[in-house]
Design a protein around this motif. Structure first.
Motif, mmCIF file in Angstrom:
data_model
loop_
_atom_site.group_PDB
_atom_site.id
_atom_site.type_symbol
_atom_site.label_atom_id
_atom_site.label_comp_id
_atom_site.label_asym_id
_atom_site.label_seq_id
_atom_site.Cartn_x
_atom_site.Cartn_y
_atom_site.Cartn_z
ATOM 1 N N GLY A 193 0.778 -1.232 0.000
ATOM 2 C CA GLY A 193 0.000 0.000 0.000
ATOM 3 C C GLY A 193 0.806 1.275 0.000
ATOM 4 O O GLY A 193 0.226 2.368 -0.150
ATOM 5 N N LYS A 194 2.139 1.199 0.147
ATOM 6 C CA LYS A 194 2.875 2.462 0.211
ATOM 7 C C LYS A 194 2.882 3.171 -1.138
ATOM 8 O O LYS A 194 2.832 4.404 -1.191
ATOM 9 C CB LYS A 194 4.283 2.264 0.756
ATOM 10 C CG LYS A 194 5.226 1.384 -0.008
ATOM 11 C CD LYS A 194 6.554 1.272 0.747
ATOM 12 C CE LYS A 194 7.611 0.503 -0.037
ATOM 13 N NZ LYS A 194 7.291 -0.947 -0.129
ATOM 14 N N GLY A 195 2.908 2.414 -2.229
ATOM 15 C CA GLY A 195 2.826 3.042 -3.542
ATOM 16 C C GLY A 195 1.477 3.702 -3.769
ATOM 17 O O GLY A 195 1.391 4.808 -4.326
ATOM 18 N N SER A 196 0.409 3.041 -3.325
ATOM 19 C CA SER A 196 -0.918 3.640 -3.439
ATOM 20 C C SER A 196 -1.023 4.900 -2.586
ATOM 21 O O SER A 196 -1.614 5.898 -3.001
ATOM 22 C CB SER A 196 -1.995 2.631 -3.009
ATOM 23 O OG SER A 196 -2.046 1.534 -3.893
ATOM 24 N N ALA A 197 -0.438 4.852 -1.385
ATOM 25 C CA ALA A 197 -0.459 6.045 -0.529
ATOM 26 C C ALA A 197 0.281 7.197 -1.198
ATOM 27 O O ALA A 197 -0.142 8.355 -1.114
ATOM 28 C CB ALA A 197 0.161 5.729 0.829
ATOM 29 N N ALA A 198 1.389 6.883 -1.881
ATOM 30 C CA ALA A 198 2.120 7.912 -2.612
ATOM 31 C C ALA A 198 1.271 8.476 -3.747
ATOM 32 O O ALA A 198 1.238 9.691 -3.976
ATOM 33 C CB ALA A 198 3.432 7.341 -3.157
ATOM 34 N N ALA A 199 0.583 7.590 -4.452
ATOM 35 C CA ALA A 199 -0.258 8.038 -5.568
ATOM 36 C C ALA A 199 -1.408 8.912 -5.078
ATOM 37 O O ALA A 199 -1.709 9.959 -5.673
ATOM 38 C CB ALA A 199 -0.800 6.827 -6.324
ATOM 39 N N PHE A 200 -2.062 8.505 -3.995
ATOM 40 C CA PHE A 200 -3.140 9.328 -3.435
ATOM 41 C C PHE A 200 -2.596 10.667 -2.927
ATOM 42 O O PHE A 200 -3.231 11.712 -3.108
ATOM 43 C CB PHE A 200 -3.840 8.588 -2.299
ATOM 44 C CG PHE A 200 -4.891 7.608 -2.736
ATOM 45 C CD1 PHE A 200 -6.049 8.036 -3.361
ATOM 46 C CD2 PHE A 200 -4.737 6.251 -2.514
ATOM 47 C CE1 PHE A 200 -7.035 7.135 -3.757
ATOM 48 C CE2 PHE A 200 -5.699 5.334 -2.910
ATOM 49 C CZ PHE A 200 -6.856 5.777 -3.534
ATOM 50 N N PRO B 32 -12.732 5.719 -4.843
ATOM 51 C CA PRO B 32 -11.460 5.941 -5.539
ATOM 52 C C PRO B 32 -11.423 5.256 -6.904
ATOM 53 O O PRO B 32 -12.026 4.202 -7.109
ATOM 54 C CB PRO B 32 -10.425 5.310 -4.603
ATOM 55 C CG PRO B 32 -11.082 5.261 -3.266
ATOM 56 C CD PRO B 32 -12.544 5.076 -3.540
ATOM 57 N N ARG B 33 -10.694 5.866 -7.808
ATOM 58 C CA ARG B 33 -10.502 5.313 -9.144
ATOM 59 C C ARG B 33 -9.732 3.991 -9.095
ATOM 60 O O ARG B 33 -9.908 3.132 -9.958
ATOM 61 C CB ARG B 33 -9.739 6.340 -9.980
ATOM 62 C CG ARG B 33 -9.481 5.939 -11.415
ATOM 63 C CD ARG B 33 -8.954 7.148 -12.177
ATOM 64 N NE ARG B 33 -8.582 6.797 -13.533
ATOM 65 C CZ ARG B 33 -7.358 6.882 -14.018
ATOM 66 N NH1 ARG B 33 -6.377 7.302 -13.232
ATOM 67 N NH2 ARG B 33 -7.097 6.570 -15.261
ATOM 68 N N LEU B 34 -8.881 3.816 -8.080
ATOM 69 C CA LEU B 34 -8.142 2.564 -7.932
ATOM 70 C C LEU B 34 -9.069 1.496 -7.370
ATOM 71 O O LEU B 34 -9.671 1.691 -6.314
ATOM 72 C CB LEU B 34 -6.938 2.758 -7.001
ATOM 73 C CG LEU B 34 -5.920 3.826 -7.415
ATOM 74 C CD1 LEU B 34 -4.765 3.854 -6.419
ATOM 75 C CD2 LEU B 34 -5.405 3.582 -8.828
ATOM 76 N N PRO B 35 -9.208 0.343 -8.040
ATOM 77 C CA PRO B 35 -10.183 -0.656 -7.610
ATOM 78 C C PRO B 35 -9.775 -1.368 -6.314
ATOM 79 O O PRO B 35 -8.596 -1.471 -5.993
ATOM 80 C CB PRO B 35 -10.190 -1.663 -8.779
ATOM 81 C CG PRO B 35 -9.527 -0.970 -9.922
ATOM 82 C CD PRO B 35 -8.568 -0.006 -9.307
ATOM 83 N N GLY B 36 -10.785 -1.862 -5.603
ATOM 84 C CA GLY B 36 -10.551 -2.669 -4.414
ATOM 85 C C GLY B 36 -10.874 -1.927 -3.129
ATOM 86 O O GLY B 36 -10.549 -0.746 -2.971
ATOM 87 N N GLN C 214 -8.277 0.039 -1.092
ATOM 88 C CA GLN C 214 -7.906 1.407 -1.453
ATOM 89 C C GLN C 214 -8.657 2.449 -0.636
ATOM 90 O O GLN C 214 -8.231 3.610 -0.565
ATOM 91 C CB GLN C 214 -8.121 1.640 -2.955
ATOM 92 C CG GLN C 214 -7.246 0.782 -3.855
ATOM 93 C CD GLN C 214 -5.759 1.105 -3.734
ATOM 94 O OE1 GLN C 214 -5.349 2.001 -2.980
ATOM 95 N NE2 GLN C 214 -4.935 0.381 -4.477
ATOM 96 N N PHE C 215 -9.767 2.062 0.002
ATOM 97 C CA PHE C 215 -10.473 3.019 0.857
ATOM 98 C C PHE C 215 -9.563 3.446 2.013
ATOM 99 O O PHE C 215 -9.440 4.633 2.331
ATOM 100 C CB PHE C 215 -11.762 2.419 1.426
ATOM 101 C CG PHE C 215 -12.744 1.944 0.382
ATOM 102 C CD1 PHE C 215 -12.598 2.246 -0.963
ATOM 103 C CD2 PHE C 215 -13.829 1.159 0.760
ATOM 104 C CE1 PHE C 215 -13.507 1.800 -1.907
ATOM 105 C CE2 PHE C 215 -14.752 0.716 -0.180
ATOM 106 C CZ PHE C 215 -14.589 1.034 -1.514
ATOM 107 N N ASP D 89 -3.818 7.772 -9.982
ATOM 108 C CA ASP D 89 -3.329 6.806 -10.962
ATOM 109 C C ASP D 89 -2.110 6.090 -10.380
ATOM 110 O O ASP D 89 -1.214 6.738 -9.834
ATOM 111 C CB ASP D 89 -2.948 7.543 -12.258
ATOM 112 C CG ASP D 89 -2.478 6.597 -13.349
ATOM 113 O OD1 ASP D 89 -3.169 5.600 -13.607
ATOM 114 O OD2 ASP D 89 -1.405 6.853 -13.929
ATOM 115 N N TRP D 90 -2.096 4.755 -10.508
ATOM 116 C CA TRP D 90 -0.962 3.988 -10.000
ATOM 117 C C TRP D 90 -0.759 2.768 -10.894
ATOM 118 O O TRP D 90 -1.338 1.719 -10.685
ATOM 119 C CB TRP D 90 -1.196 3.583 -8.540
ATOM 120 C CG TRP D 90 -0.015 2.991 -7.830
ATOM 121 C CD1 TRP D 90 -0.021 1.899 -7.006
ATOM 122 C CD2 TRP D 90 1.338 3.452 -7.848
ATOM 123 N NE1 TRP D 90 1.238 1.653 -6.515
ATOM 124 C CE2 TRP D 90 2.094 2.600 -7.022
ATOM 125 C CE3 TRP D 90 1.993 4.511 -8.498
ATOM 126 C CZ2 TRP D 90 3.471 2.761 -6.815
ATOM 127 C CZ3 TRP D 90 3.368 4.670 -8.307
ATOM 128 C CH2 TRP D 90 4.080 3.814 -7.473
#
Length: 443
Positions: free
Chosen positions: A53-60, A252-256, A259-260, A290-291
């Motif tokens: 999740g750190k990459g997703s956190a960076a993207a958000f 969120p645009r990122l599925p799953g 991601q909330f 976007d990720w």
């Protein structure tokens, strides 16, 4: 394919310096001192660690800042197709991957300052990031840890604006320890005395307790998921809640569903770092984030055209049991809405828990095609990987390539059956190969 000047510089460094990780801060501190300590001249830093999740956190975080009118440099690793992806340079209207000439010049300057002394290539490239980010203006730097935290080369920023620790699970045991509390202690090493810390949703109470205890010992203002902030979905919307109240947001645009919580951690962190987030900006960020390579849908491209007609193709580079669980959950939500048989095309590297990853898909995936990982010397032979999948209770067979698996599915698909859902997964190296071969690299 044309090889860029920066790629040539990095290839040269690869021949001079050891590959892999050697966790220590002595070498990079020595190098940064020779460069004038650029890490001390950065805009406010958002430093992010975690297993998943750190990459997703960076993207958000990037999406939130840019939607608010701010600019941000972003350092992430690994890359998928090009080394340039690791350095997104701040720009009005949205950051861009570093220009090749700028990148190559910085690599050369850092390599010269190192004077041929022993160092890892990751440490040199981390120093390159500090040089680039210190010399180009921005409102913030989003800095993702490479491995661990305490001794990661990024952990030389003494006063970040905020630190974030995302979900922790077993991974990189050879470097970080074989128990989740040991890994949590390493990740907690990015916390700095008195600096706000956001603790994302944790799958382990043990990890959560280690993080909270460390933050308390360092007198860090603490924002813990489920205590100071949380998120949940209701009526097809995302609700974020903290002490300031509720935000009613688009999903969120990122599925799953995972991601909330990732989005919530980023919102909490950007606020803790002192940035104001207008409601309209948060709404925009949820729909523009976007990720690449993480639950990314391939809708066109050379590989996508090989699949059965109407097939739904997803790629995700998650590669440990924790990632397998959230990917399987995300696909399960898709299954609830659209009944399609699920097939995996998977390649993994030897340092990962392959059977543990596959176990998440038992009863969900109809069949697994295992493929080699061309982009890594540590790729698991596809026949061995098929055995690991079978040990997890899955039907599996080795095959030579992603393209061959897609063609095999297409040529044997029954016209009266719903088109399949295909997940290409198991390694970010494989995702890079897929995006390159498909002709759809990250931008």
């Amino acid at each position: 394919m044309t090889i860029s000047r920066a790629d040539r510089e990095i290839a040269r460094l690869m021949t001079l310096h050891p590959k892999g990780f050697d966790l220590s801060l002595d070498r990079i501190r020595r190098l940064l001192d020779r460069l004038g300590n650029p890490q001390d001249r950065l805009p406010p830093v958002i430093h992010i660690a975690g297993t998943n999740g750190k990459g997703s956190a960076a993207a958000f975080s990037r999406a939130l800042l840019e939607a608010s009118g701010h600019t941000a440099h972003v350092h992430t690793s690994p890359h998928l197709v090009s080394w340039h992806e690791r350095y997104r340079m701040a720009a009005p209207g949205g950051g861009r991957f570093v220009a090749d000439e700028v990148f190559a010049e910085a690599i050369g300057r850092v390599a010269e300052a190192n004077r041929g002394e022993t160092i890892t290539v990751f440490e040199i490239l981390t120093a390159v990031g500090f040089v680039l980010f210190s010399e180009h203006p921005a409102d913030a730097v989003i800095l993702e840890v490479g491995l661990g935290g305490r001794f990661d080369a990024t952990n030389v920023v003494d006063r970040p604006a905020v630190t974030i620790v995302m979900p922790i699970s077993l991974d990189h045991q050879a470097y970080l320890g074989d128990r989740v509390e040991l890994i949590a202690a390493e990740k907690a090493g990015i916390m700095k005395r008195g600096v706000p810390v956001v603790i994302g949703q944790q799958e382990s109470d043990i990890a959560r307790d280690v993080l909270i205890d460390t933050a308390a010992r360092l007198d860090c203002p603490m924002f813990v998921y489920g205590q100071e902030f949380l998120s949940f979905s209701e009526n097809g919307r995302l609700t974020y809640q903290d002490d300031d109240g509720l935000l009613d947001l688009p999903l969120p645009r990122l599925p799953g569903r995972h991601q909330f919580a990732n989005a919530a951690a980023a919102i909490a962190a950007i606020k803790a770092a002192g940035f104001t987030l207008p409601m309209q900006a948060v709404e925009k960020a949820m729909t523009t984030v976007d990720w690449p390579g993480r639950m990314q849908r391939l809708t066109s491209g050379r590989l996508a055209e090989l699949a059965p007609e109407g097939a739904e193709i997803w790629i995700d580079g998650g590669h440990n049991p924790g990632a397998g669980a959230v990917i399987a959950e995300a696909l399960g939500e898709q299954e609830e809405r659209f009944a399609r048989p699920l097939f995996l095309i998977c390649g993994m590297i030897s340092t990962k828990d392959q059977t543990g990853f596959f176990a998440a898909f038992e009863g969900i995936a109809r069949h697994v095609f295992t493929v080699p990982v061309a982009g890594s010397e540590a790729g698991v032979p596809n026949d061995q990987l098929a055995t690991r999948a079978a040990e997890a209770g899955l039907s599996a067979e080795p095959i030579n390539s992603v393209a061959e698996a897609l063609v095999l599915l297409r040529d044997n698909w029954e016209a009266n059956e719903p088109a399949p859902r295909i997940l290409i997964c198991g390694s970010l190296y494989l995702m890079g190969d897929v995006l390159r071969e498909n002709g759809t690299p990250p931008v």
